[in-house]
Structures are given as structure tokens and as C-alpha cells.
Design a protein around this motif. Structure first.
Motif, PDB file in Angstrom:
ATOM      1  N   LEU B  16      57.750  -4.076   2.417  1.00  0.00           N
ATOM      2  CA  LEU B  16      57.551  -3.796   1.000  1.00  0.00           C
ATOM      3  C   LEU B  16      58.648  -2.929   0.396  1.00  0.00           C
ATOM      4  O   LEU B  16      58.516  -2.443  -0.715  1.00  0.00           O
ATOM      5  CB  LEU B  16      56.187  -3.154   0.770  1.00  0.00           C
ATOM      6  N   ALA B  18      61.249  -4.059  -0.565  1.00  0.00           N
ATOM      7  CA  ALA B  18      61.749  -4.871  -1.678  1.00  0.00           C
ATOM      8  C   ALA B  18      61.052  -4.428  -2.954  1.00  0.00           C
ATOM      9  O   ALA B  18      59.864  -4.147  -2.952  1.00  0.00           O
ATOM     10  CB  ALA B  18      61.457  -6.331  -1.415  1.00  0.00           C
ATOM     11  N   PRO B  19      61.815  -4.301  -4.060  1.00  0.00           N
ATOM     12  CA  PRO B  19      61.174  -3.830  -5.289  1.00  0.00           C
ATOM     13  C   PRO B  19      60.119  -4.821  -5.771  1.00  0.00           C
ATOM     14  O   PRO B  19      60.364  -6.025  -5.769  1.00  0.00           O
ATOM     15  CB  PRO B  19      62.334  -3.750  -6.283  1.00  0.00           C
ATOM     16  N   ALA B  20      58.990  -4.301  -6.113  1.00  0.00           N
ATOM     17  CA  ALA B  20      57.921  -5.176  -6.576  1.00  0.00           C
ATOM     18  C   ALA B  20      58.015  -5.342  -8.079  1.00  0.00           C
ATOM     19  O   ALA B  20      58.335  -4.398  -8.791  1.00  0.00           O
ATOM     20  CB  ALA B  20      56.584  -4.571  -6.206  1.00  0.00           C
ATOM     21  N   VAL B  21      57.750  -6.541  -8.528  1.00  0.00           N
ATOM     22  CA  VAL B  21      57.737  -6.747  -9.976  1.00  0.00           C
ATOM     23  C   VAL B  21      56.425  -6.215 -10.518  1.00  0.00           C
ATOM     24  O   VAL B  21      55.413  -6.263  -9.844  1.00  0.00           O
ATOM     25  CB  VAL B  21      57.869  -8.246 -10.348  1.00  0.00           C
ATOM     26  N   ALA B 255      48.200  -6.871  -0.606  1.00  0.00           N
ATOM     27  CA  ALA B 255      49.161  -7.813  -1.193  1.00  0.00           C
ATOM     28  C   ALA B 255      48.632  -8.347  -2.522  1.00  0.00           C
ATOM     29  O   ALA B 255      49.391  -8.486  -3.490  1.00  0.00           O
ATOM     30  CB  ALA B 255      49.418  -8.960  -0.225  1.00  0.00           C
ATOM     31  N   GLN B 256      47.335  -8.630  -2.584  1.00  0.00           N
ATOM     32  CA  GLN B 256      46.766  -9.155  -3.831  1.00  0.00           C
ATOM     33  C   GLN B 256      46.804  -8.098  -4.934  1.00  0.00           C
ATOM     34  O   GLN B 256      46.998  -8.410  -6.103  1.00  0.00           O
ATOM     35  CB  GLN B 256      45.340  -9.652  -3.604  1.00  0.00           C
ATOM     36  N   LEU B 258      49.125  -5.690  -5.150  1.00  0.00           N
ATOM     37  CA  LEU B 258      50.524  -5.567  -5.557  1.00  0.00           C
ATOM     38  C   LEU B 258      50.983  -6.776  -6.365  1.00  0.00           C
ATOM     39  O   LEU B 258      51.842  -6.668  -7.235  1.00  0.00           O
ATOM     40  CB  LEU B 258      51.416  -5.404  -4.314  1.00  0.00           C
ATOM     41  N   ALA B 259      50.393  -7.944  -6.071  1.00  0.00           N
ATOM     42  CA  ALA B 259      50.768  -9.150  -6.803  1.00  0.00           C
ATOM     43  C   ALA B 259      50.063  -9.228  -8.155  1.00  0.00           C
ATOM     44  O   ALA B 259      50.290 -10.165  -8.918  1.00  0.00           O
ATOM     45  CB  ALA B 259      50.431 -10.384  -5.977  1.00  0.00           C
ATOM     46  N   GLN B 261      46.885  -9.739  -8.663  1.00  0.00           N
ATOM     47  CA  GLN B 261      45.722 -10.629  -8.691  1.00  0.00           C
ATOM     48  C   GLN B 261      44.429  -9.865  -8.813  1.00  0.00           C
ATOM     49  O   GLN B 261      43.453 -10.378  -9.349  1.00  0.00           O
ATOM     50  CB  GLN B 261      45.678 -11.444  -7.400  1.00  0.00           C
TER      51      GLN B 261
END
Lengths: 318, 557
Positions: B16, B18-21, B255-256, B258-259, B261
Motif C-alpha cells: 500500500l 503506492a499512493p491511493a486515489v 481494501a474495500q 480504501l477503494a 466501496q
């Protein structure tokens, strides 16, 4: 294949399937039934208000106070009568839970097998037709085969859901249609990538062997193009071992589906079976296990029949 | 799937970087909540489990509940019954025993989601079904004690109990059931009611729910969708739609989130503390994090039938050589208070003066010497008979946090000459076989959850030691026998005035801390993760979840 021979084969394989499923149900019933921790023991451990009296009452209510063999016979009778019973874990009829889960898993498995087969065949054909590419394809196949399914899944989630935000990280669509496809893409890709390596390596070997056969030389001599030689002449001859792989792959993919459905929080047979076993839901676990067994055997039978249809040498084998 | 979760968690953390949008903008009239468990049933009176309590918090209101201040309060009742206000009256039962008559009046205007008023008939039905033991409600003790139901008014119920306890005003799991929908099903076949109830066969029937929302859709195993109950007369809920999704795998849940959802993760059934702390370090600016210490008491039960552990000096040496404060600081970022007894510091009956064992290995060594355990050539102590000071140490396999704690504790104990053999088991085997049948030889680490001012009779009274004759019920897994403790556990429930109970509680905690039937570790904290735009969520830390006050949740203006 002569119709009579085909019917003989079908009948014999169906009898084998029924016997296997009966044996599987008995062994699974014993194993799950004898696993430590019946549902009431779990409930007692979690709720201090349950008294000795409550424990006895609930055991009787769930039929857990009878010998395991008697329970198996009662269960088998119900199943034979078409009554699949009730799931203790989800408090619903087992049939209501199974069919949506089976449909979801079949869509996932079917799409993954098709994608893995298409991509694997393409890679195998590349390796067979261009020997200089063989090393690259082999290396790629080894790399993919070494990657655990959950790792591939989490990488895809991180890239496409968390970082790029293009696709959902898991779950199931409420809307259906195209939206459902968005939810399907990453799980299918995960499972397909996991199955790709075997397809690529087997396709490369089978096609290389077919391409070395004398009739290929003859086709080339008649002026057939390279693509025609590969797809029209070599592939049909390489198909029987690949079909056997497809049949075996279904069993392996069911295991992969459990991991994929867990990582993507996607309801399906794999997750249902796992939840049922861990939650001591004997009824649901057994029916789910039998259904998965039946689907795997049916896929194997279909592949077997297709192999015989394609390979005249197999047609007379019982 | 604990093994998989353990593998995924570090991978997720590492990748993680990687920068999250940022999550896509969500409409503020809907809320999606992630939890890690799916309820086995939606019936309020059958089985108790955290996922069910959480979801039902949105769609039902109990008669009484414990508030955010940990005090008993009215849910749908108008006034909490007390002896002073006359709604509770001491009396004698028909067979001459001391009893009590308790009256609750249902709030005016309360309706089921189909518009039918909630009345005493709904409670009468719940009482009748609970008293008919073939119905299969879980704990039946409440219904056994409530021997008569009376109703002088459509909104008033009176129960007569054959036992007087200080918890008389609490209705506990006694909750109204919509008699207009459920009674006929129950009367048709009481034994089959569990599976035929509309709560299972017709879960989206609005008439089953009397809270601010109703269940509008169910995806078995995956989640539920809630919509406002048009007949709710309390404060209007801010959200037009709430989805509660079940994602058992916690890395997938993260993950959901951070995404984008899901909007929030409920602390009651959310990420393990160490995973939430790691997420806070990486994405602390994207969410609100709230760590709520609660009633989950992490501890190590000691099998007192083991001759080594039967010696109190050895038990005290164990706690003296366990650096609990350091573990809490290093592993849990000081978010969980160290426990000094089985009573939570947030509980009104906690005694702050209770003995607090420090980390003191030198004193531990001295106590072991005094108990006759001398260091052997390999550093492990031996007694006069040459027996090694070795203990089995068990916990739930696959629980990464507990396994880490186990390793640290084992290393500390080895320093003072105690050999520890780690033997973990899957939770199902550990709880339902090994613990409940007392098959653990030495130490067993796990947690208890209770309610505020919960008398620990089932874990400490000598009559609650599980045996085959008792159908293995009872939770005194240590085999603790202490006559004064038994006496306190019997007197406490019968002492009606809180002021009179406090000295008893103090003595109970003092005995516990001195005798150490178990080694207190810490009280677990729930990690609540909310979106930045949400306000009004007030976690409780006890069995009544934050969803019981969800009508107070609002998008930040």
C-alpha cells in the motif's frame, strides 16, 4: 462413436458417479460429524447464561443426542426424498442458498477457464510455433505457477481498485448487468492467471509434438499457411490432452475459487463450503460438498466424452 | 480464514505504499458499513451473536438497554422500573419465596414497520414463546424466572419473577415480537418455529421491525440493505439507505474501504487493533479513527488442578514476570488498558485501589525459590523431586496478535526459569472442547465479553466448574474454588442497592487479584473507522452496539 457404445459409457460413468457421491457423503458426514465442537458446545462456550438444562434441550432440538449413524441414515433418507434440510448457519433452506452460490461460482469458474484456456493456448502456440519464444513462455509459466492465488488477487485489487479506482475491490453488484461484469473482472482475472501456466505449458508441449508429425509436413508441402497449419491441423490433434487438462483443472479451480471468493468477498460455493465447515453447519457443508463433487465429476465426464469424440483411438475404450 | 488473513495483512501493508486515489464522492444520504461476520439468524430472541446485535440495532429497539454511559436505560420503555418509583414491587411468590413484580410501559406511538402499534400483546407472545422451551430460544433462565405475565393496559406489561436480583429492571433479551405476524406460525408448530419464523422466511417484511430503519433486502452471507421505517416516530434518520456488508477477510475489508466501496468499518466487528493501527499510520488523513476500550477482557486462565499452578506463589510469579505494560505499548500503541482484575476500569464497580502487579522478575524468581523451584543446568527450574517447571500454553491458532503475545510472554517466563510449551488449536476446538471440557493442562489465553456490572458467577463460582454431569455448562474453566468468592457471588445479585454492592465488588476484585485464578492481561479496544464526513457515532464498548443510536448519525455539515 456408436450410439450404443456412447450410452454404455454414459450409464457406466453415471453409476460410478452415484456410487462415488454416496461414498463421499458417508465419509464426509462421519468426518464433519466427528469434528470436535458441535454447535451447542460452541454456543455454551460463548454464552454463560446457557445452563446444563438449556444444553440438553438444545441438543435434543438439533437432533444431536442420537448416534451418528442414525443421523446419517435420517439425513440420507431426506436427501433422497428431495428434502435438503435447513442451514443452521444462515437459518434458511439449504436449497435457497445453494443455487445462487452455485450459479455465482459456475460463472466465475466458467469465465476463468475460458480466459485461462484462450490465453494459455495463445502462449502455448507462440512457444510451439516460434521455438525462440519458448524460453520466455516457460519462464512466464513458472513465474505464474509460483505465485499463490491470493497474492495475485491482492495485487490486482491494489492496482485496479485501490490505486487506479477503476474496478471494485470485491463484493457483488446489486444492479446486475454491466455493473455485475465490473465486479466479476478481477476475480476472473485472478483465477485465470492462476490457471494460465498449466494451459500454456501443456499447449506448448502438445502443439510442438503435433507440429513435428508427418501430416504437418504434408500440409506445409501442400502450401497451407503457418496459421492454418497451427490452428487447423496441429490444434485438433493436440486437443485431447488439453481437454483432459480442462477436466482436471475444474477440480483445481474449485480450490482456487475458495481463495478467490474469500479475497474478493464474493459469495459462492467455495466460500459457502468454508463457512459451513467452520460454522459446524453439517447439513449445508454436506450438500455443498456433494454438489461440488458432482460438478467436478460432470466436468470430467464431459471432457472424457469430448476427448473420445475427437480421438478415434479412444472410441472403443470402455 | 485466519491463516489467509495473516498472510494477506503484511502483504497489503507493504504494497500500500503506492499512493491511493481518493474515494469517489459518495452521496451523503447513504452509508455503506463493513463488518466481518454475517448473522446466523435475524430472529431477536434466538442465538446471540455480535453481527445480529449490530444489524438489529438499526431496525429494532429493545425494552431496556445499557447506554453509552454504561448505565441501564429505557429503550422503548417510558420509565425504568425502580422500587422507589413503584414500578418494581417486592413480593412473595405463590410458593413462599421472595419475588419481585416489575412493570414496563411501552413508549406511546411506537409502531412496527407495517403501521401496527407495538403493544403488550407483542411482549406476551415473546414471553409465551420463551416459556415454551421447545421453541428453542437460547438462554431460558429469564423465562424460567418470569413465572407470570400481566397486562393492565395495551402498552403496559408486568412480569412476576421468583428471584430478586439488582438487575430486575433490565429486560435483557426479552424483546417484543410482532404477534400479528408471528403468533400463528408459532402456534402451528412450536418446534419448527425457529426455521419457519418470518424473520428467516420473510426477512424484508416491514412488520418485523420497529426501529428507525427496516431490512429492505438480504443477500445471504453477503449483507443487508436498510431503508427508513416510515412509521418510526423518533428522531428522523439522516440516511435514506444503509448497506451493511459482510467481508470476513480483514485485508479484503481494508481494501474495500480504501477503494471507497465501503464508507466505514464498524468497530464492534471490524479490523483487529494492530491492523487498524497500521492503517491509521498509512491512511490516517482519509478517515476518522476511534479506539474504544471495552468489556472484552483478555486474560490467561490457569488450570488450578495442575499441581504446579495450584501453588499461588507460582501464579503470582507468572504475573510478576509478564511485562504487560510493555506489550500494550509496543503491540497495541497503548490503546488497550492493562487489566488488574476482571472488572473494567470503565465499569462503575471497578476498584481503582485493586492490587496492581508490576513487572518484577526479581520478585518472581524469589517467589519461585520460596515455592521450591530451583534453577536447573539448562536454566529451567526443578523441584525437589526433579520435576521441571514446565507448563502448556494454549490459545486460538491463527490469531496473529495472540500468537505474538504468546511468544513474548513465553520468552519472559523463560528468563525466570519457567518453560512454556506452546500448543495452539483452531478456535472451534479450543473453545468447545479443550476449554469447556477443561482439557488444557496449564494456561489458556482467550477473552471474555460481558455487560456492565456483570456478576462473574459463571466464571468464578465453584458450582460453575464444567463437568459431564452438568452437560459441560459453566465457565469456571480454571476450577477455582474459594468459599468467600462463592459467598460474594451469591450475595451480589441479591443486594439491591448499588451502594451496598460496592464493598462486595471491592472484595471480589481483591480476592481475584490476590488469588489469580487467571492472569489479567488487558481490556481490548475496538477500532472504529469512519469517513471524515460522518459525525454522531458514539461507540459504547459493551454489548449494546453503537447502531442502537444510529438515528443520531449525520453527515457533517
Amino acid at each position: 462413436m456408436a450410439p450404443a457404445a456412447m450410452i454404455r459409457l454414459l450409464v457406466s460413468r453415471l453409476v460410478q458417479m452415484v456410487l462415488t457421491l454416496a461414498a463421499l457423503s458417508f465419509v464426509a458426514f462421519l468426518l464433519i460429524g466427528l469434528m470436535p465442537g458441535d454447535p451447542i458446545a460452541v454456543a455454551i462456550a460463548g454464552d454463560p447464561r446457557l445452563t446444563a438444562e438449556d444444553a440438553a434441550r438444545l441438543r435434543a432440538l438439533h437432533g444431536l443426542d442420537t448416534p451418528i449413524l442414525a443421523r446419517y441414515l435420517a439425513w440420507a433418507n431426506s436427501v433422497l426424498a428431495g428434502e435438503f434440510g435447513h442451514s443452521r448457519l444462515f437459518a434458511r433452506p439449504v436449497a435457497d442458498l445453494l443455487w445462487p452460490a452455485l450459479a455465482s461460482t459456475l460463472v466465475l469458474l466458467g469465465s476463468a477457464v475460458l480466459l485461462a484456456a484462450a490465453a494459455g493456448l495463445a502462449l502455448g502456440a507462440l512457444a510451439a510455433a516460434r521455438p525462440q519464444a519458448r524460453g520466455v513462455v516457460d519462464a512466464l509459466a513458472i513465474l505464474i505457477a509460483s505465485a499463490p492465488t491470493f497474492w495475485i488477487g491482492i495485487l490486482l485489487i491494489l492496482l485496479f481498485a485501490v490505486t487506479l479506482g477503476w474496478l471494485p475491490a470485491g463484493g457483488q453488484s446489486e444492479a446486475g448487468g454491466l455493473d455485475a461484469l465490473r465486479f466479476l473482472l478481477l476475480p476472473v482475472a485472478t483465477l485465470a492467471i492462476a490457471g494460465l501456466a498449466a494451459w500454456a505449458r501443456h499447449a506448448a508441449s502438445a502443439l510442438a509434438e503435433a507440429l513435428a508429425a508427418p501430416w504437418i509436413l504434408s500440409a506445409r508441402a501442400r502450401g497451407a499457411s503457418r496459421a492454418r497449419v497451427l490452428w487447423a491441423h496441429a490444434l485438433p490433434n493436440a486437443a485431447p490432452p488439453l481437454l483432459a487438462l480442462a477436466a482436471l483443472d475444474v477440480g483445481a479451480l474449485v480450490g482456487g475459487a475458495l481463495v478467490t471468493e474469500t479475497v474478493f468477498a464474493r459469495p459462492g460455493m467455495g466460500k459457502l463450503l468454508y463457512d459451513a465447515v467452520m460454522g459446524s453447519d453439517l447439513n449445508l457443508a454436506l450438500i455443498a460438498l456433494l454438489l461440488i463433487g458432482a460438478v467436478t465429476m460432470a466436468a470430467s465426464l464431459a471432457a472424457d466424452l469430448a476427448q473420445r469424440a475427437l480421438d478415434p483411438r479412444l472410441r472403443d475404450l470402455a | 480464514m485466519p491463516g489467509l488473513a495473516a498472510l494477506l495483512r503484511p502483504l497489503l501493508a507493504a504494497l500500500l505504499l503506492a499512493p491511493a486515489v481518493p474515494a469517489a464522492a459518495q452521496p451523503r444520504d447513504s452509508l455503506t458499513i463493513g463488518i466481518t461476520q454475517y448473522p446466523a439468524t435475524f430472529h431477536p430472541n434466538i442465538e446471540s451473536m455480535a453481527a445480529k446485535s449490530y444489524i438489529l440495532g438499526f431496525v429494532r429497539r429493545p425494552l431496556t438497554l445499557y447506554g453509552q454511559d454504561w448505565h441501564l436505560a429505557c429503550g422503548i420503555c417510558e420509565t425504568l422500573p425502580t422500587l422507589e418509583n413503584g414500578l418494581a414491587v417486592l413480593e412473595t411468590t405463590p410458593d413462599g419465596r421472595p419475588g419481585i413484580r416489575v412493570t414496563w410501559r411501552i413508549r406511546e406511538g411506537l409502531r412496527w414497520g407495517d403501521g401496527t402499534p407495538v403493544t403488550a400483546e407483542d411482549l406476551r407472545f415473546a414471553w409465551e414463546a420463551g416459556r415454551a422451551f421447545e421453541t428453542g430460544f437460547g438462554p431460558a433462565e429469564f423465562y424460567r424466572r418470569a413465572y407470570e405475565f400481566l397486562s393492565a393496559h395495551p402498552r403496559e406489561v408486568t412480569l412476576r419473577f421468583d428471584r430478586v436480583t439488582f438487575e430486575y429492571a433490565s429486560a435483557g433479551d426479552f424483546q417484543p415480537l410482532p404477534a400479528h405476524l408471528e403468533r400463528s406460525i408459532w402456534e402451528a408448530d412450536r418446534r419448527a418455529y425457529r426455521s419457519r419464523t418470518r424473520y428467516e422466511t420473510d426477512t424484508t417484511n416491514p412488520g418485523l421491525w420497529n426501529g428507525p430503519w427496516r431490512i429492505a433486502a438480504v443477500q445471504p452471507g453477503a449483507g443487508v440493505t436498510l431503508e427508513p421505517n416510515p412509521h418510526w416516530t423518533g428522531p428522523a434518520p439522516a440516511f435514506r439507505r444503509i448497506r451493511v456488508l459482510t467481508v470476513e477477510n480483514t485485508p479484503a475489508l481494508e481494501a474495500q474501504l480504501l477503494a471507497g466501496q465501503i464508507d466505514m468499518i464498524a468497530g464492534e466487528l471490524g479490523l483487529p487493533l494492530e491492523q487498524a493501527l497500521a492503517l491509521q499510520r498509512r491512511a490516517g488523513n482519509r478517515f476518522q479513527f476511534h479506539f474504544q476500550p471495552g468489556l472484552i477482557y483478555e486474560h490467561i486462565d490457569l488450570n488450578l488442578e495442575n499441581p504446579i499452578l495450584a501453588d499461588r506463589r507460582v501464579r503470582q510469579a507468572l504475573i510478576l514476570s509478564a511485562d504487560r505494560a510493555q506489550i500494550v505499548a509496543r503491540l497495541f500503541d497503548n490503546r488497550q488498558p492493562v487489566a488488574h482484575s476482571n472488572v473494567n476500569p470503565l465499569d462503575g464497580v471497578h476498584d481503582p485501589e485493586v492490587r496492581q502487579w508490576p513487572f518484577d522478575p526479581a520478585r518472581a524468581r524469589a517467589l519461585l525459590e520460596e515455592a521450591g523451584w530451583r534453577p536447573g543446568p539448562d536454566g529451567i527450574r526443578r523441584n525437589a523431586a526433579g520435576e521441571r517447571l514446565a507448563l502448556d500454553f494454549m490459545t486460538t491458532a491463527g490469531n496473529r496478535s495472540r500468537e505474538q503475545v504468546q511468544q513474548i510472554l513465553a520468552a519472559g517466563w523463560r528468563q525466570v526459569g519457567i518453560e512454556v510449551r506452546i500448543r495452539n488449536e483452531p478456535p472451534r476446538v479450543f473453545f468447545s472442547e479443550t476449554l469447556s471440557r477443561r482439557r488444557y493442562g496449564g494456561m489458556a489465553m482467550f477473552a471474555w465479553i460481558s455487560s456492565p456490572e456483570s456478576v462473574p458467577r459463571s466464571t468464578l463460582h465453584s458450582e460453575e466448574i464444567p463437568t459431564a454431569e452438568r452437560n459441560w455448562s459453566g465457565q469456571n474453566y480454571t476450577g477455582f474454588r474459594h468459599p468467600r468468592m462463592d459467598e460474594l457471588l451469591e450475595r451480589l445479585p441479591e443486594t439491591l442497592q448499588r451502594a451496598d454492592r460496592l464493598p462486595l465488588w471491592r472484595e471480589l476484585q481483591a480476592i481475584y487479584a490476590e488469588e489469580l485464578p487467571a492472569i489479567p492481561l488487558w481490556f481490548r479496544a475496538d477500532a472504529h473507522i469512519w469517513p471524515l464526513w460522518l459525525e454522531g457515532v458514539r461507540p459504547t464498548g459493551h454489548l449494546n452496539p453503537s447502531s442502537l443510536w444510529a438515528e443520531e448519525w449525520r453527515p457533517r455539515r
